[in-house]
Design a protein around this motif. Structure first.
Motif, short mmCIF file in Angstrom:
data_model
loop_
_atom_site.label_atom_id
_atom_site.label_comp_id
_atom_site.label_asym_id
_atom_site.label_seq_id
_atom_site.Cartn_x
_atom_site.Cartn_y
_atom_site.Cartn_z
N LEU A 98 -7.64 7.20 6.11
CA LEU A 98 -6.30 7.36 5.44
C LEU A 98 -6.54 8.40 4.58
O LEU A 98 -7.30 8.63 3.77
CB LEU A 98 -5.61 6.21 4.66
CG LEU A 98 -4.54 6.43 3.75
CD1 LEU A 98 -3.52 6.54 4.53
CD2 LEU A 98 -4.73 5.04 2.81
N LYS A 99 -5.71 9.33 4.77
CA LYS A 99 -5.84 10.76 3.91
C LYS A 99 -4.47 10.87 2.93
O LYS A 99 -3.38 10.64 3.48
CB LYS A 99 -5.69 12.18 4.31
CG LYS A 99 -6.93 12.38 5.18
CD LYS A 99 -6.99 13.74 5.65
CE LYS A 99 -7.94 14.10 6.82
NZ LYS A 99 -8.10 15.50 7.07
N GLU A 124 0.73 -1.11 -0.02
CA GLU A 124 0.17 -0.21 0.04
C GLU A 124 0.94 1.08 -0.11
O GLU A 124 0.73 2.18 -0.72
CB GLU A 124 -0.96 0.09 1.07
CG GLU A 124 -2.10 -1.11 0.89
CD GLU A 124 -2.68 -1.39 2.35
OE1 GLU A 124 -4.05 -1.82 2.24
OE2 GLU A 124 -2.45 -1.18 3.49
N ILE A 125 1.97 1.29 0.79
CA ILE A 125 2.76 2.56 0.77
C ILE A 125 3.41 2.63 -0.59
O ILE A 125 3.81 3.55 -1.01
CB ILE A 125 4.00 2.27 1.92
CG1 ILE A 125 3.05 2.30 3.15
CG2 ILE A 125 5.11 3.44 1.99
CD1 ILE A 125 3.96 2.05 4.55
N HIS A 126 3.74 1.45 -1.23
CA HIS A 126 4.42 1.54 -2.68
C HIS A 126 3.55 2.17 -3.51
O HIS A 126 3.85 3.05 -4.18
CB HIS A 126 4.72 0.00 -2.87
CG HIS A 126 5.62 -0.27 -4.25
ND1 HIS A 126 6.69 0.08 -4.31
CD2 HIS A 126 5.05 -0.47 -5.42
CE1 HIS A 126 7.08 -0.16 -5.46
NE2 HIS A 126 6.10 -0.38 -6.25
N SER A 127 2.26 1.76 -3.52
CA SER A 127 1.24 2.40 -4.33
C SER A 127 1.20 3.85 -4.07
O SER A 127 0.89 4.81 -5.14
CB SER A 127 -0.18 1.91 -4.10
OG SER A 127 -0.29 0.44 -4.34
N ILE A 128 0.96 4.26 -2.80
CA ILE A 128 1.25 5.83 -2.49
C ILE A 128 2.23 6.50 -3.10
O ILE A 128 2.02 7.37 -3.82
CB ILE A 128 0.84 6.02 -0.98
CG1 ILE A 128 -0.29 5.48 -0.41
CG2 ILE A 128 1.10 7.48 -0.77
CD1 ILE A 128 -0.44 5.38 1.07
N LYS A 138 -7.40 7.41 -7.20
CA LYS A 138 -8.06 6.25 -7.16
C LYS A 138 -7.74 5.15 -7.98
O LYS A 138 -7.57 3.94 -7.36
CB LYS A 138 -9.62 6.33 -6.86
CG LYS A 138 -10.38 5.38 -6.28
CD LYS A 138 -11.85 6.04 -5.85
CE LYS A 138 -12.72 5.01 -5.22
NZ LYS A 138 -13.38 4.06 -6.26
N GLU A 139 -7.67 5.42 -9.33
CA GLU A 139 -7.45 4.36 -10.20
C GLU A 139 -5.91 3.85 -9.92
O GLU A 139 -5.49 2.61 -10.00
CB GLU A 139 -7.42 5.00 -11.48
CG GLU A 139 -7.43 4.06 -12.70
CD GLU A 139 -7.40 4.90 -14.03
OE1 GLU A 139 -8.21 5.93 -14.38
OE2 GLU A 139 -6.65 4.78 -14.97
N ILE A 140 -4.98 4.65 -9.67
CA ILE A 140 -3.65 4.44 -9.59
C ILE A 140 -3.29 3.57 -8.20
O ILE A 140 -2.66 2.68 -7.96
CB ILE A 140 -2.64 5.56 -9.94
CG1 ILE A 140 -2.63 5.76 -11.35
CG2 ILE A 140 -1.25 5.35 -9.61
CD1 ILE A 140 -2.59 7.19 -11.86
N LEU A 141 -4.03 4.22 -7.26
CA LEU A 141 -3.66 3.71 -5.63
C LEU A 141 -4.13 2.43 -5.43
O LEU A 141 -3.54 1.65 -5.01
CB LEU A 141 -4.42 4.73 -4.64
CG LEU A 141 -3.50 5.90 -4.73
CD1 LEU A 141 -4.42 6.84 -3.86
CD2 LEU A 141 -2.12 5.78 -3.62
#
Ligand SMILES: Nc1ncnc2c1ncn2[C@@H]1O[C@H](COP(=O)(O)OP(=O)(O)OP(=O)(O)O)[C@@H](O)[C@H]1O
Ligand SMILES: [Mg+2]
Length: 163
Positions: free
Chosen positions: A63-64, A9-13, A36-39
């Motif tokens: 989570l923001k 998840e941190i990698h996606s962010i 949203k699509e990329i995360l």
């Protein structure tokens, strides 16, 4: 390392943060949709503002994630103000649990402040912030909630200025 988020998840962010500048000039909703699509996070989106997209972590926290450079700054400001202000004001700020680059985790607060009847309390609270050297910018209805005890609590204080 995070207590709340996985490495993936941190990698996606981080991936989103590295490309978000391409969407600097798109509309607020388009930017949030792209994020949203990329995360690709498994959580439900609870809202978004101009600067951040907000997800329900399903454990009482949200989570923001920043949508803009300004959003990154907003997250830093919330972390700083929450950790540096006095207890009598902190009780009016939505508690911050964890932060990382471009993201912040806060308590989830759902009770909206009804229009009208809290005007006096709102003015008093704004004055309390001012007296403590904090400029409470953007304390509008979409950025405040009520605690279980009925106290006004700011959920978006990213634009506050602490002198
Ligand atoms: N702690 C919270 N609990 C529940 N919902 C929240 C919380 N924080 C934010 N939200 C929801 O997400 C929306 C967007 O969050 P926030 O206002 O922090 O983003 P922003 O991009 O900084 O906003 P703005 O456009 O006002 O600068 C809020 O208007 C609110 O509906
Ligand atoms: Mg807001």
């Amino acid at each position: 390392m995070s207590v709340f988020l996985s490495n993936l998840e941190i990698h996606s962010i981080n991936l989103w943060l590295s490309i978000m500048h391409h969407y600097k000039y798109t509309s607020k909703s388009q930017r949030a949709n792209k994020a949203k699509e990329i995360l690709q996070l498994k959580y439900k989106k609870v809202g978004n503002g101009r600067q951040r997209i907000v997800y329900d972590l399903n454990n009482g926290y949200v989570l923001k994630v920043a949508l803009t450079e300004f959003g990154i700054q907003n997250n830093k400001t919330e972390f700083k103000i929450y950790n540096h202000c006095r207890a009598n004001l902190r009780k009016h700020l939505c508690p911050v649990k964890e932060v990382g680059h471009g993201w912040i985790i806060m308590k989830k607060m759902d009770i909206k402040v009804p229009d009208g009847i809290y005007n006096k309390e709102l003015t008093q609270l704004k004055n309390k912030f001012l007296a403590a050297g904090i400029r409470p910018r953007d304390m509008g209805n979409s950025n405040i909630r009520l605690s279980k005890k009925g106290k006004i609590t700011v959920v978006d204080y990213g634009n506050f200025i602490m002198y």
